[in-house]
Structures are given as C-alpha cells and as structure tokens.
Design an enzyme around this catalytic site. Structure first.
Site, PDB file in Angstrom:
ATOM      1  N   ILE A 121       0.831  -1.199   0.000  1.00 29.84           N
ATOM      2  CA  ILE A 121       0.000   0.000   0.000  1.00 29.84           C
ATOM      3  C   ILE A 121       0.869   1.254   0.000  1.00 29.84           C
ATOM      4  O   ILE A 121       0.560   2.240  -0.678  1.00 29.84           O
ATOM      5  CB  ILE A 121      -0.951  -0.033   1.223  1.00 29.84           C
TER       6      ILE A 121
ATOM      7  N   ARG B 243      13.629   0.901   4.664  1.00 26.61           N
ATOM      8  CA  ARG B 243      14.831   0.537   5.437  1.00 26.61           C
ATOM      9  C   ARG B 243      15.854  -0.242   4.629  1.00 26.61           C
ATOM     10  O   ARG B 243      17.033  -0.194   4.937  1.00 26.61           O
ATOM     11  CB  ARG B 243      14.422  -0.246   6.683  1.00 26.61           C
TER      12      ARG B 243
ATOM     13  N   ASP C 280      14.418   3.367   9.030  1.00 30.91           N
ATOM     14  CA  ASP C 280      13.895   2.289   9.872  1.00 30.91           C
ATOM     15  C   ASP C 280      13.133   2.971  10.997  1.00 30.91           C
ATOM     16  O   ASP C 280      13.741   3.610  11.865  1.00 30.91           O
ATOM     17  CB  ASP C 280      15.045   1.434  10.422  1.00 30.91           C
ATOM     18  N   VAL C 281      11.815   2.856  10.982  1.00 32.64           N
ATOM     19  CA  VAL C 281      11.000   3.615  11.935  1.00 32.64           C
ATOM     20  C   VAL C 281      11.229   3.175  13.380  1.00 32.64           C
ATOM     21  O   VAL C 281      10.847   3.889  14.305  1.00 32.64           O
ATOM     22  CB  VAL C 281       9.485   3.535  11.597  1.00 32.64           C
TER      23      VAL C 281
ATOM     24  N   ASN D 151       2.913   4.865   7.238  1.00 30.71           N
ATOM     25  CA  ASN D 151       2.323   3.660   6.665  1.00 30.71           C
ATOM     26  C   ASN D 151       3.012   2.373   7.129  1.00 30.71           C
ATOM     27  O   ASN D 151       2.377   1.329   7.211  1.00 30.71           O
ATOM     28  CB  ASN D 151       2.390   3.774   5.136  1.00 30.71           C
TER      29      ASN D 151
ATOM     30  N   TYR E 202      -0.953  -7.162  16.958  1.00 30.37           N
ATOM     31  CA  TYR E 202      -1.227  -6.265  15.825  1.00 30.37           C
ATOM     32  C   TYR E 202      -2.479  -5.435  16.079  1.00 30.37           C
ATOM     33  O   TYR E 202      -2.480  -4.210  15.897  1.00 30.37           O
ATOM     34  CB  TYR E 202      -1.369  -7.089  14.544  1.00 30.37           C
TER      35      TYR E 202
ATOM     36  N   LYS F 224      -2.885  -1.177  16.663  1.00 27.38           N
ATOM     37  CA  LYS F 224      -3.684  -0.232  15.868  1.00 27.38           C
ATOM     38  C   LYS F 224      -4.670   0.537  16.757  1.00 27.38           C
ATOM     39  O   LYS F 224      -4.972   1.704  16.489  1.00 27.38           O
ATOM     40  CB  LYS F 224      -4.408  -0.977  14.736  1.00 27.38           C
TER      41      LYS F 224
ATOM     42  N   THR G 110      -1.499  -7.921   0.117  1.00 24.07           N
ATOM     43  CA  THR G 110      -0.091  -7.526   0.248  1.00 24.07           C
ATOM     44  C   THR G 110       0.655  -8.619   1.011  1.00 24.07           C
ATOM     45  O   THR G 110       0.054  -9.571   1.518  1.00 24.07           O
ATOM     46  CB  THR G 110       0.059  -6.201   1.030  1.00 24.07           C
TER      47      THR G 110
HETATM   48  N1  LIG Z   1      -2.976  -5.193   3.839  1.00 24.21           N
HETATM   49  C1  LIG Z   1      -4.073  -5.028   4.563  1.00 24.21           C
HETATM   50  O1  LIG Z   1      -5.085  -5.744   4.406  1.00 24.21           O
HETATM   51  C2  LIG Z   1      -4.139  -3.951   5.618  1.00 24.21           C
HETATM   52  C3  LIG Z   1      -5.346  -3.796   6.315  1.00 24.21           C
HETATM   53  C4  LIG Z   1      -5.439  -2.805   7.286  1.00 24.21           C
HETATM   54  C5  LIG Z   1      -4.356  -1.976   7.511  1.00 24.21           C
HETATM   55  N2  LIG Z   1      -3.176  -2.151   6.818  1.00 24.21           N
HETATM   56  C6  LIG Z   1      -2.076  -1.250   7.118  1.00 24.21           C
HETATM   57  O2  LIG Z   1      -1.605  -0.641   5.919  1.00 24.21           O
HETATM   58  C7  LIG Z   1      -0.210  -0.345   6.044  1.00 24.21           C
HETATM   59  C8  LIG Z   1       0.560  -0.933   4.866  1.00 24.21           C
HETATM   60  O3  LIG Z   1       0.453  -2.343   4.935  1.00 24.21           O
HETATM   61  P1  LIG Z   1       0.740  -3.298   3.683  1.00 24.21           P
HETATM   62  O4  LIG Z   1      -0.412  -4.234   3.629  1.00 24.21           O
HETATM   63  O5  LIG Z   1       1.123  -2.528   2.488  1.00 24.21           O
HETATM   64  O6  LIG Z   1       1.995  -4.126   4.268  1.00 24.21           O
HETATM   65  P2  LIG Z   1       3.353  -4.628   3.582  1.00 24.21           P
HETATM   66  O7  LIG Z   1       3.161  -4.933   2.139  1.00 24.21           O
HETATM   67  O8  LIG Z   1       3.844  -5.708   4.487  1.00 24.21           O
HETATM   68  O9  LIG Z   1       4.283  -3.351   3.694  1.00 24.21           O
HETATM   69  C9  LIG Z   1       4.703  -2.885   4.937  1.00 24.21           C
HETATM   70  C10 LIG Z   1       5.775  -1.838   4.707  1.00 24.21           C
HETATM   71  O10 LIG Z   1       6.250  -1.412   5.990  1.00 24.21           O
HETATM   72  C11 LIG Z   1       7.660  -1.475   5.962  1.00 24.21           C
HETATM   73  N3  LIG Z   1       8.223  -1.604   7.300  1.00 24.21           N
HETATM   74  C12 LIG Z   1       7.973  -2.538   8.251  1.00 24.21           C
HETATM   75  N4  LIG Z   1       8.732  -2.305   9.333  1.00 24.21           N
HETATM   76  C13 LIG Z   1       9.472  -1.203   9.067  1.00 24.21           C
HETATM   77  C14 LIG Z   1      10.444  -0.473   9.786  1.00 24.21           C
HETATM   78  N5  LIG Z   1      10.836  -0.833  11.013  1.00 24.21           N
HETATM   79  N6  LIG Z   1      10.980   0.628   9.210  1.00 24.21           N
HETATM   80  C15 LIG Z   1      10.605   1.017   7.966  1.00 24.21           C
HETATM   81  N7  LIG Z   1       9.711   0.338   7.220  1.00 24.21           N
HETATM   82  C16 LIG Z   1       9.160  -0.759   7.782  1.00 24.21           C
HETATM   83  C17 LIG Z   1       7.981  -2.662   5.077  1.00 24.21           C
HETATM   84  O11 LIG Z   1       9.336  -2.618   4.653  1.00 24.21           O
HETATM   85  P3  LIG Z   1      10.196  -3.956   4.300  1.00 24.21           P
HETATM   86  O12 LIG Z   1       9.939  -4.282   2.860  1.00 24.21           O
HETATM   87  O13 LIG Z   1      11.603  -3.527   4.584  1.00 24.21           O
HETATM   88  O14 LIG Z   1       9.703  -5.036   5.235  1.00 24.21           O
HETATM   89  C18 LIG Z   1       6.989  -2.390   3.951  1.00 24.21           C
HETATM   90  O15 LIG Z   1       7.486  -1.394   3.092  1.00 24.21           O
HETATM   91  C19 LIG Z   1       0.210  -0.891   7.400  1.00 24.21           C
HETATM   92  O16 LIG Z   1       0.180   0.139   8.355  1.00 24.21           O
HETATM   93  C20 LIG Z   1      -0.853  -1.928   7.714  1.00 24.21           C
HETATM   94  O17 LIG Z   1      -0.988  -2.179   9.086  1.00 24.21           O
HETATM   95  C21 LIG Z   1      -3.050  -3.108   5.877  1.00 24.21           C
END
Ligand SMILES: NC(=O)c1ccc[n+]([C@@H]2O[C@H](COP(=O)([O-])OP(=O)(O)OC[C@H]3O[C@@H](n4cnc5c(N)ncnc54)[C@H](OP(=O)(O)O)[C@@H]3O)[C@@H](O)[C@H]2O)c1
Length: 241
Positions: free
Chosen positions: A16, A36, A61-62, A88, A164, A168, A199
């Site tokens: 996302i 990161r 790296d957050v 994000n 998790y 949130k 994702t």
């Molecule tokens: N997918 C869903 O259904 C869903 C539903 C509700 C909410 N969300 C929220 O939407 C947001 C995006 O999620 P997503 O589904 O796109 O997840 P994703 O594909 O797993 O991407 C997560 C991103 O966060 C980065 N990240 C994790 N830990 C980090 C750190 N310590 N420092 C910097 N970057 C870090 C990851 O980097 P790396 O590649 O280095 O790991 C990746 O770029 C999140 O906040 C998630 O909780 C998602």
C-alpha cells in the site's frame, strides 16, 4: 514557497505504501520514499521515477532513533521541508497471536514499529510540518483496531491478532492526541483504514488491490484546510473507534 508539495511515505517500497507514493506522485508532488532496505528502496524509487514521479529515497527504519533522525535531516536537506507525512510502515509480528499465547517479545516489537515508530517519525518531522502551509499527517491504521467493531456481537472480524490489533487501537489513540495538540498549528492528523488488501502483510489474502488500499491515505493527505482532524476513516466514511 510555490514549489511542489512534499510528502514522506514510510514503508513505501511495496504494498500500500508504494501505491500511496505513486498516487501522491501522480499529483505532481515530490515524494520521499521511506524504506529501510537499500535495494528495495532503490528499486521503488527507480520504478516511481520511470512513471514520472519526482521521487527520492529516504533510508528509514522507523524502529531506530538514529535512522529516523538522519531521515529528517535528509528530507530537510534534499527537499527543504515537508508538507505531508504518511505513517504507513507496520508489521503484524506473525500469526497466530491469541492473547493467552502471544509472546511478549512479539507485542514489544509490534508496538515499537506500529506505534512508537509513528511517534518517533512524527516528532522528528514536526519542525518541518510546522513550517508548511497545509500540513497533514496520515496514520495508516486498521479497522481491526476498532474496539467498537471488535465488541459488536454480530461482526465477525476473524482471528484475534492480539499484538497487531492492539497496536492499531493504540495508534488510533495516538492519532487523537496528536490532533488535539496540533489543531492550533493547523496540522490535520487522521487515521485511515485501507480495507483488506492483498499484500505481503497477509500473504496476499486481501481482496482489495494495493491501489485501492492507498486511496484513503491519498484522500486524507489531500484534505482541504477545513478538513477533519482526529478522525478515523475508510473509503466508505467514518470508522467507529
Ligand atoms: N494489507 C491489509 O489488508 C491492511 C489492512 C489494514 C491496515 N493495513 C495497514 O496498511 C499499512 C501498509 O500495509 P501493507 O499491507 O502494504 O503491508 P506490507 O506490504 O507488508 O508493507 C509494509 C511496509 O512497511 C515497511 N516496514 C515494516 N517495518 C518497518 C520499519 N521498522 N521501518 C521502515 N519500514 C518498515 C515494510 O518494509 P520492508 O519491505 O523492509 O519489510 C513495507 O514497506 C500498514 O500500516 C498496515 O498495518 C493493511
């Protein structure tokens, strides 16, 4: 003044976050791609630039104080300021996470990233946001963090990911408090839920595309000056706390 709007998206290398960067970039904004891993960051920046976005990489790296401080310096030097921060980046910590069995170490690392990471990054970027004409902070949350939905008997939100989910809920509380503190400064701070999106986070089980998941963040990043603050939204409107 008069230059492009500048945004920083954390975790923008994939999923996302990448689509938020692409969507804001398509508006003509300059985008800091917070990520990161150097290779994943470079690949995302190259892809965004190939699509016409004015993107620059921000090593970030957050969960790391020094990394976040360096990221703020880089944004200040490279872009000269910041208008919009999209928090994000997040992790689930792995499943299952039933409350009675979850490893406290998992809770700790999830909160460190999903909550403290947001506070760390927001506070590092605040001096720049305070200098913006239309500052916005978007915290990517999830409807699983809604205690109102979790406690509605007729709603089945699936397995309970204790670390998790609570991260949130905690993040939503942080959103409200920032909104209260920063209201006078004109900084709009909101939580957004992308919906169940395919994702890495969920092994691509989600039903929405990352582009669809990014839409609420783009909406909240582009709110007018009289837009809401301290709210929780998805594409359909308000999400109950
Ligand atoms: N997918 C869903 O259904 C869903 C539903 C509700 C909410 N969300 C929220 O939407 C947001 C995006 O999620 P997503 O589904 O796109 O997840 P994703 O594909 O797993 O991407 C997560 C991103 O966060 C980065 N990240 C994790 N830990 C980090 C750190 N310590 N420092 C910097 N970057 C870090 C990851 O980097 P790396 O590649 O280095 O790991 C990746 O770029 C999140 O906040 C998630 O909780 C998602």
């Amino acid at each position: 003044m008069g230059g492009p709007t500048i945004a920083l998206v954390t975790g923008a290398n994939k999923g996302i976050g990448y689509e938020i960067a692409a969507g804001l970039g398509a508006l003509g904004w300059r985008i800091g791609v917070g990520a990161r891993d150097r290779q994943r960051r470079d690949t995302a920046v190259a892809k965004l630039r190939a699509a016409g976005t004015d993107a620059f990489g921000v090593p970030l790296d957050v969960a790391d104080d020094a990394s976040v401080a360096a990221a703020a310096e880089l944004v200040a030097e490279h872009a000269g300021g910041l208008d919009v921060l999209v928090n994000n980046a997040a992790i689930t910590g792995g499943m299952p996470q039933t409350p009675s069995r979850v490893d406290p170490a998992t809770v700790r690392v999830v909160v460190e990233t999903n909550v403290i990471g947001v506070i760390r990054v927001t506070n590092a970027m605040l001096p720049m946001l305070r200098g913006s004409a239309s500052p916005r902070v978007v915290n990517m949350s999830s409807s699983v963090g809604s205690l109102a939905l979790q406690t509605t008997p007729d709603i089945d939100m699936g397995p309970v990911p204790a670390a998790y989910l609570a991260s949130k809920t905690f993040l939503n509380a942080v959103t409200v408090q920032y909104a209260k503190e920063l209201g006078d400064a004109g900084i709009l701070v909101n939580s957004g839920c992308p919906g169940f999106t395919a994702t890495d986070l969920n092994g691509f089980q989600g039903v929405r595309t990352p582009q669809q998941g990014a839409a609420i963040a783009i909406h909240l990043a582009t709110l007018p000056d009289d837009g809401p603050t301290g709210g929780f939204f998805d594409d359909a409107g308000t999400v109950p706390w």
